[in-house]
Every structure is written in C-alpha cells, then in structure tokens.
Design an enzyme around this catalytic site. Sequence first.
Site, PDB file in Angstrom:
ATOM      1  CE  LYS A  53      -8.857  12.822  48.807  1.00 27.12           C
ATOM      2  NZ  LYS A  53     -10.027  11.591  48.480  1.00 27.12           N
ATOM      3  CD  GLN A  97     -12.075  10.214  45.039  1.00 27.01           C
ATOM      4  OE1 GLN A  97     -10.996  10.196  46.046  1.00 27.01           O
ATOM      5  NE2 GLN A  97     -12.913  11.117  45.719  1.00 27.01           N
ATOM      6  CG  ASP A 120     -10.433   7.503  52.397  1.00 25.21           C
ATOM      7  OD1 ASP A 120      -9.817   8.932  52.459  1.00 25.21           O
ATOM      8  OD2 ASP A 120     -10.625   6.184  51.044  1.00 25.21           O
TER       9      ASP A 120
HETATM   10  N1  GUN Z   1     -14.568  10.799  47.770  1.00 26.80           N
HETATM   11  C1  GUN Z   1     -15.296  11.627  48.373  1.00 26.80           C
HETATM   12  N2  GUN Z   1     -14.825  11.811  49.187  1.00 26.80           N
HETATM   13  C2  GUN Z   1     -14.448  10.834  50.028  1.00 26.80           C
HETATM   14  C3  GUN Z   1     -13.046  10.393  50.711  1.00 26.80           C
HETATM   15  O1  GUN Z   1     -12.757  11.417  51.464  1.00 26.80           O
HETATM   16  N3  GUN Z   1     -12.583   9.716  50.565  1.00 26.80           N
HETATM   17  C4  GUN Z   1     -12.776   8.506  49.436  1.00 26.80           C
HETATM   18  N4  GUN Z   1     -11.876   7.765  49.066  1.00 26.80           N
HETATM   19  N5  GUN Z   1     -13.343   8.610  48.585  1.00 26.80           N
HETATM   20  C5  GUN Z   1     -14.353  10.358  48.635  1.00 26.80           C
END
Ligand code: GUN
Length: 283
Positions: A53, A97, A120
């Site tokens: 990311k 995350q 998100d």
């Molecule tokens: N863990 C796995 N996928 C995601 C996501 O799309 N966002 C976040 N914050 N954590 C994750």
Amino acid sequence: MSNIISGKELSKEIRAQVKERVTEIKEKYNKVPHLVVILVGEDPASLSYVTAKERACLKAGMKSTLMRKDETITEDELLAIIDNLNNDVDVHGILVQLPLPKHIDENKVINAIQKEKDVDGFHPLNVAAVHLGEKGILPATPKGIMTMLKSTGVELKGKSALVIGRSNIVGKPVAMLLLKEHATVTIAHSRTTNIKELALKADILVAAVGRAKMVTADMIKEGAVVIDVGVNRVDDKLVGDVDFEGAKEKAAFITPVPGGVGPMTIASLLENTVECFLMLESK
Ligand code: GUN
C-alpha cells in the site's frame, strides 16, 4: 471461452489516473494527499500488505507514512494516536491494518477514525452510506469489484446477481452496490443449501467465501460474469474460490487469481485517499 478481466492491467490504468489527479492537486493546493498506515505487531502477511500500500501511494506521487507499533500497545495508546492523526491537517487518510491484537477492540478503533479520513470505508457512517445508497467512502475491495464489472460494459440493470459470502468488508457491501446498480441480488453463505441452483441462475456471480475452488464449472450459467475474490493458498499456490480453468469455458468474463481483484483493491485505496483529501479540502 471467456474474456479475462485483468485486474493487473485495469489497476495500472487507475493508478495512472490517480497519479495525474495528484499532479493536478499538487498544482492547485501546493500539497499532496498523505496516507498514514498503522501496523500493530509483526505479522508477515500484514507487513507485506501495508508495504504494498505504501509503495503504491509513493508511486502515485502521494505521501505515505507507515507507523509501526509494538503488539503490546494499549487500546488507549492507539486511540490517542488516531486522535492526533484526526487533528493533523497534514494527514488525509488513516488506515489501521487489521487484524489487531486481541486486547484491542477493533470496532472502537475503527469508530475513532474521522469519517473523512477513513480510506478503508470501515467507519459505521461510511458503511451506512453504502447501505443507504448515499455518497461515502466505499471499502476498497467492493469498489474495485464494481470498477471491474463496469469495465466489461455488461449492463447490471435487471440482471440476477449472486454474491457468495456475507462478510462486512466484501459480501454485504458488494450486494448493496449491485443493488444500487439495479441488479436483483441474492446473498448466499455457508448455511445456504441450494447454492448451485442459485448460481446457475446468476448473470453476475461474485465469490467471496475463502474456500478454494468451491465454485465449479457446473455451477456457472453460460455467459455469466464471474468475479473471484478468494485468495487461498493450496500447495504453495494461490487459488481463488472459483475453479478458473473449468469456469472460464462457460463465463463470458472472469477474473483470475492472482492478478484479478487483488490489485484492484490497492488501486481503489489510492482513489479513496484522493477522495478523502478533496473532501477534507472542501470542508
Ligand atoms: N486487513 C486485510 N485487509 C485489510 C483492509 O483492506 N484494510 C485493513 N485496514 N486491514 C486489512
């Protein structure tokens, strides 16, 4: 024989568009969108996601900060960090995350993020917006799926759509977004007893259950559009929830795994970061 919807290629186009928008933003506002990602603990899979990311953000010309915290961090300490980031005018997106360590209440943490910085789309107000069909930040994976569906040119209005999976971050929001596009939507899940019967009627099939190759060719309607959200590791290989080799003989369009929905999720996160920036600037 299917057309393959390449998330890899489509995500490149989106990332290039985001980069252009960031250039325009920089000219207009003399600053760029800034995403802060918080990673608690040392989970290797989570670390690799957040690194991807961060790299994508930087490549699009945005600013990205990774805050790594020890897994002993308390809930109050994490909430205090989020509070600071909410009040920091130099921060436009906050992503914590998941999963978080068990002693931290994930809902409390998600609720603490300012909704305009919730890249998100997990904050209850953004979730509500999706369900009400109003404007809000869409969660990245469902947003990427809708972009892929639109790229096929197939009209969704009046079509039968089956979403297999009812998670809060994929199944439920995808169902709502398909409904907004006037599809007739059914949600199937682990307790559904007639998945094959439902699947055979589906013009649009979205598989998001996390069971390797559970959707087989004999379940697919001729000419359907098949979106495979599954990422399952089998004998050290990544496979989707759909048996791709069989299914591609029946579907009109199908997404591969890997190289399908996965890359679209990151591209959508970048789009969301730009959206958050613009929303904050227009407040
Ligand atoms: N863990 C796995 N996928 C995601 C996501 O799309 N966002 C976040 N914050 N954590 C994750």
